[in-house]
Design a protein around this motif. Structure first.
Motif, PDB file in Angstrom:
ATOM      1  N   ALA A  57       0.657  -1.308  -0.023  1.00  0.00           N
ATOM      2  CA  ALA A  57      -0.048   0.134  -0.086  1.00  0.00           C
ATOM      3  C   ALA A  57       0.641   1.370  -0.055  1.00  0.00           C
ATOM      4  N   SER A  58       1.957   1.025   0.303  1.00  0.00           N
ATOM      5  CA  SER A  58       3.184   2.108   0.308  1.00  0.00           C
ATOM      6  C   SER A  58       2.819   3.433   1.455  1.00  0.00           C
ATOM      7  N   VAL A  59       2.257   2.852   2.594  1.00  0.00           N
ATOM      8  CA  VAL A  59       2.027   3.570   3.731  1.00  0.00           C
ATOM      9  C   VAL A  59       2.656   3.125   4.851  1.00  0.00           C
ATOM     10  N   TRP A  60       3.176   4.295   5.903  1.00  0.00           N
ATOM     11  CA  TRP A  60       3.362   3.616   7.107  1.00  0.00           C
ATOM     12  C   TRP A  60       2.043   3.743   8.052  1.00  0.00           C
ATOM     13  N   TYR A  61       2.165   2.763   9.170  1.00  0.00           N
ATOM     14  CA  TYR A  61       0.958   2.660  10.039  1.00  0.00           C
ATOM     15  C   TYR A  61       1.323   2.101  11.273  1.00  0.00           C
ATOM     16  N   ILE A  62       0.233   2.278  12.208  1.00  0.00           N
ATOM     17  CA  ILE A  62       0.637   1.982  13.700  1.00  0.00           C
ATOM     18  C   ILE A  62       0.248   0.516  13.679  1.00  0.00           C
ATOM     19  N   ALA A  63       1.209  -0.442  13.593  1.00  0.00           N
ATOM     20  CA  ALA A  63       1.081  -1.733  13.803  1.00  0.00           C
ATOM     21  C   ALA A  63       0.450  -2.294  15.189  1.00  0.00           C
ATOM     22  N   GLU A  64       0.930  -1.699  16.093  1.00  0.00           N
ATOM     23  CA  GLU A  64       0.487  -1.904  17.370  1.00  0.00           C
ATOM     24  C   GLU A  64       0.636  -1.047  18.360  1.00  0.00           C
ATOM     25  N   SER A  65      -0.217  -0.709  19.529  1.00  0.00           N
ATOM     26  CA  SER A  65      -0.079   0.279  20.263  1.00  0.00           C
ATOM     27  C   SER A  65      -0.637   0.171  21.563  1.00  0.00           C
ATOM     28  N   ILE A  69      -1.823   2.245  23.322  1.00  0.00           N
ATOM     29  CA  ILE A  69      -3.021   3.273  23.377  1.00  0.00           C
ATOM     30  C   ILE A  69      -4.195   2.979  22.787  1.00  0.00           C
ATOM     31  N   PRO A  70      -5.260   2.161  23.393  1.00  0.00           N
ATOM     32  CA  PRO A  70      -6.408   1.653  22.671  1.00  0.00           C
ATOM     33  C   PRO A  70      -7.019   2.542  21.725  1.00  0.00           C
ATOM     34  N   GLY A  71      -7.214   2.234  20.564  1.00  0.00           N
ATOM     35  CA  GLY A  71      -7.922   2.800  19.478  1.00  0.00           C
ATOM     36  C   GLY A  71      -7.278   3.787  18.622  1.00  0.00           C
ATOM     37  N   LEU A  72      -5.817   3.819  18.782  1.00  0.00           N
ATOM     38  CA  LEU A  72      -5.051   4.385  18.029  1.00  0.00           C
ATOM     39  C   LEU A  72      -4.374   4.039  16.851  1.00  0.00           C
ATOM     40  N   ARG A  73      -5.090   4.247  15.686  1.00  0.00           N
ATOM     41  CA  ARG A  73      -5.107   3.676  14.638  1.00  0.00           C
ATOM     42  C   ARG A  73      -4.846   4.717  13.613  1.00  0.00           C
ATOM     43  N   LEU A  74      -3.498   4.681  12.902  1.00  0.00           N
ATOM     44  CA  LEU A  74      -3.394   5.906  12.066  1.00  0.00           C
ATOM     45  C   LEU A  74      -2.551   5.251  11.001  1.00  0.00           C
ATOM     46  N   GLU A  75      -2.519   5.800   9.571  1.00  0.00           N
ATOM     47  CA  GLU A  75      -1.578   5.750   8.842  1.00  0.00           C
ATOM     48  C   GLU A  75      -1.080   7.033   8.127  1.00  0.00           C
ATOM     49  N   ALA A  76       0.172   7.054   7.339  1.00  0.00           N
ATOM     50  CA  ALA A  76       0.611   8.301   6.451  1.00  0.00           C
ATOM     51  C   ALA A  76       1.401   7.912   5.516  1.00  0.00           C
ATOM     52  N   ASP A  77       1.675   8.820   4.479  1.00  0.00           N
ATOM     53  CA  ASP A  77       2.559   8.426   3.349  1.00  0.00           C
ATOM     54  C   ASP A  77       4.045   8.274   3.968  1.00  0.00           C
ATOM     55  N   THR A  78       4.388   8.965   4.861  1.00  0.00           N
ATOM     56  CA  THR A  78       5.927   8.929   5.518  1.00  0.00           C
ATOM     57  C   THR A  78       5.847   8.978   6.966  1.00  0.00           C
ATOM     58  N   ALA A  79       6.850   8.208   7.475  1.00  0.00           N
ATOM     59  CA  ALA A  79       7.342   7.929   8.713  1.00  0.00           C
ATOM     60  C   ALA A  79       7.010   9.431   9.692  1.00  0.00           C
ATOM     61  N   THR A  80       7.588  10.350   9.125  1.00  0.00           N
ATOM     62  CA  THR A  80       7.651  11.680   9.590  1.00  0.00           C
ATOM     63  C   THR A  80       6.341  12.175   9.711  1.00  0.00           C
ATOM     64  N   GLU A  81       5.496  11.833   8.705  1.00  0.00           N
ATOM     65  CA  GLU A  81       3.838  12.549   8.627  1.00  0.00           C
ATOM     66  C   GLU A  81       3.285  11.642   9.705  1.00  0.00           C
ATOM     67  N   LEU A  82       3.431  10.231   9.923  1.00  0.00           N
ATOM     68  CA  LEU A  82       2.629   9.268  10.876  1.00  0.00           C
ATOM     69  C   LEU A  82       3.173   9.933  12.302  1.00  0.00           C
ATOM     70  N   MET A  83       4.560  10.363  12.579  1.00  0.00           N
ATOM     71  CA  MET A  83       4.645  10.943  13.910  1.00  0.00           C
ATOM     72  C   MET A  83       3.957  12.167  14.090  1.00  0.00           C
ATOM     73  N   ARG A  84       3.736  12.959  13.134  1.00  0.00           N
ATOM     74  CA  ARG A  84       3.034  14.036  13.346  1.00  0.00           C
ATOM     75  C   ARG A  84       1.698  14.010  13.932  1.00  0.00           C
ATOM     76  N   ARG A  85       1.218  13.052  13.077  1.00  0.00           N
ATOM     77  CA  ARG A  85      -0.212  12.682  13.444  1.00  0.00           C
ATOM     78  C   ARG A  85      -0.414  11.944  14.623  1.00  0.00           C
ATOM     79  N   ILE A  86       0.598  10.982  15.164  1.00  0.00           N
ATOM     80  CA  ILE A  86       0.385  10.661  16.349  1.00  0.00           C
ATOM     81  C   ILE A  86       0.488  11.624  17.254  1.00  0.00           C
ATOM     82  N   ASP A  87       1.449  12.536  17.400  1.00  0.00           N
ATOM     83  CA  ASP A  87       1.639  13.887  18.455  1.00  0.00           C
ATOM     84  C   ASP A  87       0.184  14.547  18.330  1.00  0.00           C
ATOM     85  N   GLU A  88      -0.536  14.614  17.262  1.00  0.00           N
ATOM     86  CA  GLU A  88      -1.731  15.319  17.210  1.00  0.00           C
ATOM     87  C   GLU A  88      -2.857  14.673  17.981  1.00  0.00           C
ATOM     88  N   CYS A  89      -2.786  13.382  17.866  1.00  0.00           N
ATOM     89  CA  CYS A  89      -3.849  12.510  18.378  1.00  0.00           C
ATOM     90  C   CYS A  89      -3.619  11.847  19.478  1.00  0.00           C
TER      91      CYS A  89
END
Length: 87
Positions: A17-25, A27-47
């Motif tokens: 799929a060419s995406v970075w995602y949260i494989a396991e966490s 934090i219950p319910g934290l499920r995110l994906e993004a095009d880059t690892a940097t973008e995924l870290m930013r989204r995690i920081d927001e959520c």
């Protein structure tokens, strides 16, 4: 009694799929994906803060003996990360 709970967030890359995602966490319910690892870290920081607040009882319940401890996040990269070359 500890005063901190370390919450791990495992990040992985899905090559098909060419995406970075949260494989396991932790934090219950934290499920995110993004095009880059940097973008995924930013989204995690927001959520993450809101998801921790919504699931605090469950998180603390998984760590008996804690009296409303502070929580820290630790990203764990399950896939290799390519860092930009610095000159």
């Amino acid at each position: 009694m500890r005063d901190k709970i370390e919450l791990q967030i495992h990040l992985a890359f899905d090559a098909e799929a060419s995406v970075w995602y949260i494989a396991e966490s932790d934090i219950p319910g934290l499920r995110l994906e993004a095009d880059t690892a940097t973008e995924l870290m930013r989204r995690i920081d927001e959520c993450a803060e809101e998801m921790i607040a919504l699931n605090e009882a469950e998180i603390v319940g998984n760590h008996p003996g804690e009296m409303r401890p502070s929580m820290t996040l630790r990203p764990v990269f399950d896939s290799p990360v390519r860092l930009p070359a610095y000159v």
